[in-house]
Design an enzyme around this catalytic site. Sequence first.
Site, PDB file in Angstrom:
ATOM      1  N   SER A  75       0.860  -1.187   0.000  1.00 19.46           N
ATOM      2  CA  SER A  75       0.000   0.000   0.000  1.00 19.46           C
ATOM      3  C   SER A  75       0.889   1.227   0.000  1.00 19.46           C
ATOM      4  O   SER A  75       2.077   1.151   0.341  1.00 19.46           O
ATOM      5  CB  SER A  75      -0.847  -0.004   1.277  1.00 19.46           C
ATOM      6  N   TYR A  92      -2.611  -1.884  10.602  1.00 22.86           N
ATOM      7  CA  TYR A  92      -2.692  -1.969   9.139  1.00 22.86           C
ATOM      8  C   TYR A  92      -1.394  -1.470   8.484  1.00 22.86           C
ATOM      9  O   TYR A  92      -0.822  -2.150   7.617  1.00 22.86           O
ATOM     10  CB  TYR A  92      -3.873  -1.135   8.634  1.00 22.86           C
TER      11      TYR A  92
HETATM   12  N1  LIG Z   1      -8.570   0.411  -1.514  1.00 22.22           N
HETATM   13  C1  LIG Z   1      -7.444   1.075  -1.381  1.00 22.22           C
HETATM   14  O1  LIG Z   1      -7.369   2.292  -1.599  1.00 22.22           O
HETATM   15  C2  LIG Z   1      -6.193   0.344  -0.960  1.00 22.22           C
HETATM   16  C3  LIG Z   1      -5.033   1.099  -0.802  1.00 22.22           C
HETATM   17  C4  LIG Z   1      -3.867   0.451  -0.470  1.00 22.22           C
HETATM   18  C5  LIG Z   1      -3.842  -0.931  -0.329  1.00 22.22           C
HETATM   19  N2  LIG Z   1      -4.984  -1.652  -0.478  1.00 22.22           N
HETATM   20  C6  LIG Z   1      -4.909  -3.119  -0.325  1.00 22.22           C
HETATM   21  O2  LIG Z   1      -5.610  -3.767  -1.374  1.00 22.22           O
HETATM   22  C7  LIG Z   1      -6.103  -5.026  -0.923  1.00 22.22           C
HETATM   23  C8  LIG Z   1      -7.574  -5.146  -1.282  1.00 22.22           C
HETATM   24  O3  LIG Z   1      -8.288  -4.204  -0.518  1.00 22.22           O
HETATM   25  P1  LIG Z   1      -9.637  -3.494  -0.978  1.00 22.22           P
HETATM   26  O4  LIG Z   1      -9.466  -2.069  -0.675  1.00 22.22           O
HETATM   27  O5  LIG Z   1     -10.034  -3.931  -2.326  1.00 22.22           O
HETATM   28  O6  LIG Z   1     -10.621  -4.090   0.157  1.00 22.22           O
HETATM   29  P2  LIG Z   1     -12.084  -4.765   0.102  1.00 22.22           P
HETATM   30  O7  LIG Z   1     -12.524  -4.838   1.520  1.00 22.22           O
HETATM   31  O8  LIG Z   1     -12.969  -4.075  -0.875  1.00 22.22           O
HETATM   32  O9  LIG Z   1     -11.762  -6.215  -0.452  1.00 22.22           O
HETATM   33  C9  LIG Z   1     -11.043  -7.162   0.317  1.00 22.22           C
HETATM   34  C10 LIG Z   1     -11.554  -8.559   0.008  1.00 22.22           C
HETATM   35  O10 LIG Z   1     -10.811  -9.484   0.827  1.00 22.22           O
HETATM   36  C11 LIG Z   1     -11.727 -10.447   1.313  1.00 22.22           C
HETATM   37  N3  LIG Z   1     -11.204 -11.054   2.545  1.00 22.22           N
HETATM   38  C12 LIG Z   1     -11.165 -10.498   3.778  1.00 22.22           C
HETATM   39  N4  LIG Z   1     -10.671 -11.390   4.654  1.00 22.22           N
HETATM   40  C13 LIG Z   1     -10.402 -12.512   3.961  1.00 22.22           C
HETATM   41  C14 LIG Z   1      -9.895 -13.786   4.321  1.00 22.22           C
HETATM   42  N5  LIG Z   1      -9.574 -14.060   5.593  1.00 22.22           N
HETATM   43  N6  LIG Z   1      -9.731 -14.726   3.354  1.00 22.22           N
HETATM   44  C15 LIG Z   1     -10.081 -14.455   2.076  1.00 22.22           C
HETATM   45  N7  LIG Z   1     -10.580 -13.275   1.678  1.00 22.22           N
HETATM   46  C16 LIG Z   1     -10.737 -12.319   2.610  1.00 22.22           C
HETATM   47  C17 LIG Z   1     -13.017  -9.679   1.556  1.00 22.22           C
HETATM   48  O11 LIG Z   1     -14.136 -10.532   1.649  1.00 22.22           O
HETATM   49  C18 LIG Z   1     -13.043  -8.750   0.348  1.00 22.22           C
HETATM   50  O12 LIG Z   1     -13.707  -9.348  -0.739  1.00 22.22           O
HETATM   51  C19 LIG Z   1      -5.821  -5.071   0.579  1.00 22.22           C
HETATM   52  O13 LIG Z   1      -4.671  -5.858   0.831  1.00 22.22           O
HETATM   53  C20 LIG Z   1      -5.572  -3.614   0.937  1.00 22.22           C
HETATM   54  O14 LIG Z   1      -4.749  -3.483   2.048  1.00 22.22           O
HETATM   55  C21 LIG Z   1      -6.167  -1.038  -0.780  1.00 22.22           C
END
Ligand SMILES: NC(=O)c1ccc[n+]([C@@H]2O[C@H](COP(=O)([O-])OP(=O)(O)OC[C@H]3O[C@@H](n4cnc5c(N)ncnc54)[C@H](O)[C@@H]3O)[C@@H](O)[C@H]2O)c1
Length: 283
Positions: free
Chosen positions: A142, A155
């Site tokens: 991230s 986090y």
């Molecule tokens: N959205 C952002 O701006 C952003 C920024 C930086 C990093 N990230 C990273 O991107 C990745 C995806 O995040 P997102 O923002 O799309 O979140 P999100 O919550 O929309 O999606 C995350 C998905 O992971 C699944 N999940 C949660 N726990 C789980 C488990 N134990 N086993 C299997 N699946 C599981 C959830 O059901 C969900 O579908 C994460 O690692 C997050 O840290 C996101």
Amino acid sequence: MGAHAAFGGGVAVITGAGNGIGAGLARHAAALGMTVVLVDIDAGAIVALREELPGAVDVVCDVRDPDALEDVAAQVYSDIGPVRLLVNNAGVEQFGYLWDTPVANWDRLVDINVSGVFYGIRAFLPRMIATDSPAWVWNLSSIGGVAAVPLQTPYIMSKHAVLALTECLRLEVELAGHADRIHVQAVLPGAVKSNIFEAAGGVDDGDVGAAESQRAAMLDIKAEAMDPLEAAQVVFEQAAAGEFYLLTQPEYVGNAMSERAAILADRRAPVLRTKQRFDPARH
Ligand SMILES: NC(=O)c1ccc[n+]([C@@H]2O[C@H](COP(=O)([O-])OP(=O)(O)OC[C@H]3O[C@@H](n4cnc5c(N)ncnc54)[C@H](O)[C@@H]3O)[C@@H](O)[C@H]2O)c1
């Protein structure tokens, strides 16, 4: 190499594919011609996505369970084919002061965000190495992996950990003589529309207000964030071009990387900012 040449076929396994960034990556992988294995604990979300994506497969699996991921890997290799792309994407957020954080929330976050990535590598990488084909491994760090942010400490720590894990893993793949075929890359999203802040943990006791106002501040950012499909397109292009750091918003995330490097070089202590806002004009 363009994204079509690198990812125009083969199998993509994406954890956390049911929502947000994972769903965007899955949609783009399918559009490029890949067979996508959608892995998530949210059965409803991956069933709906599987119905939308021709040839996709949905697998309910908790990335906290190393045996379950091992079973997924064995099944994919026996029933579908060798994996060209593994995306260790599943991740969760947590808001609040560290000292108020419930132990169960800490454990859940570390198990998903850090151990889940390790279990994915452990299940799939030996199989990738054992085949002759090129393969890619992307781990989701991230912009938070190069920053210090209060009220999200577990986090942020986990994203620094994933970045370090990915950098070390890349060196190990090279040391073991597989770097010509196995491409290890770190994904650093900036701000992408997703469900992560709604799904995030909070605190039960202590300063609940601080935790929830941080959640509200992050939900504000979401309104200006990037569409996941657009983010996926950028990430696939950078991966195919051979970048190591895959940045959804190259300028915004790149600035944070430069700032981190300068802070460390100057040995400056972290500075509290009143608002660490995402400015779409800068990306
Ligand atoms: N959205 C952002 O701006 C952003 C920024 C930086 C990093 N990230 C990273 O991107 C990745 C995806 O995040 P997102 O923002 O799309 O979140 P999100 O919550 O929309 O999606 C995350 C998905 O992971 C699944 N999940 C949660 N726990 C789980 C488990 N134990 N086993 C299997 N699946 C599981 C959830 O059901 C969900 O579908 C994460 O690692 C997050 O840290 C996101």
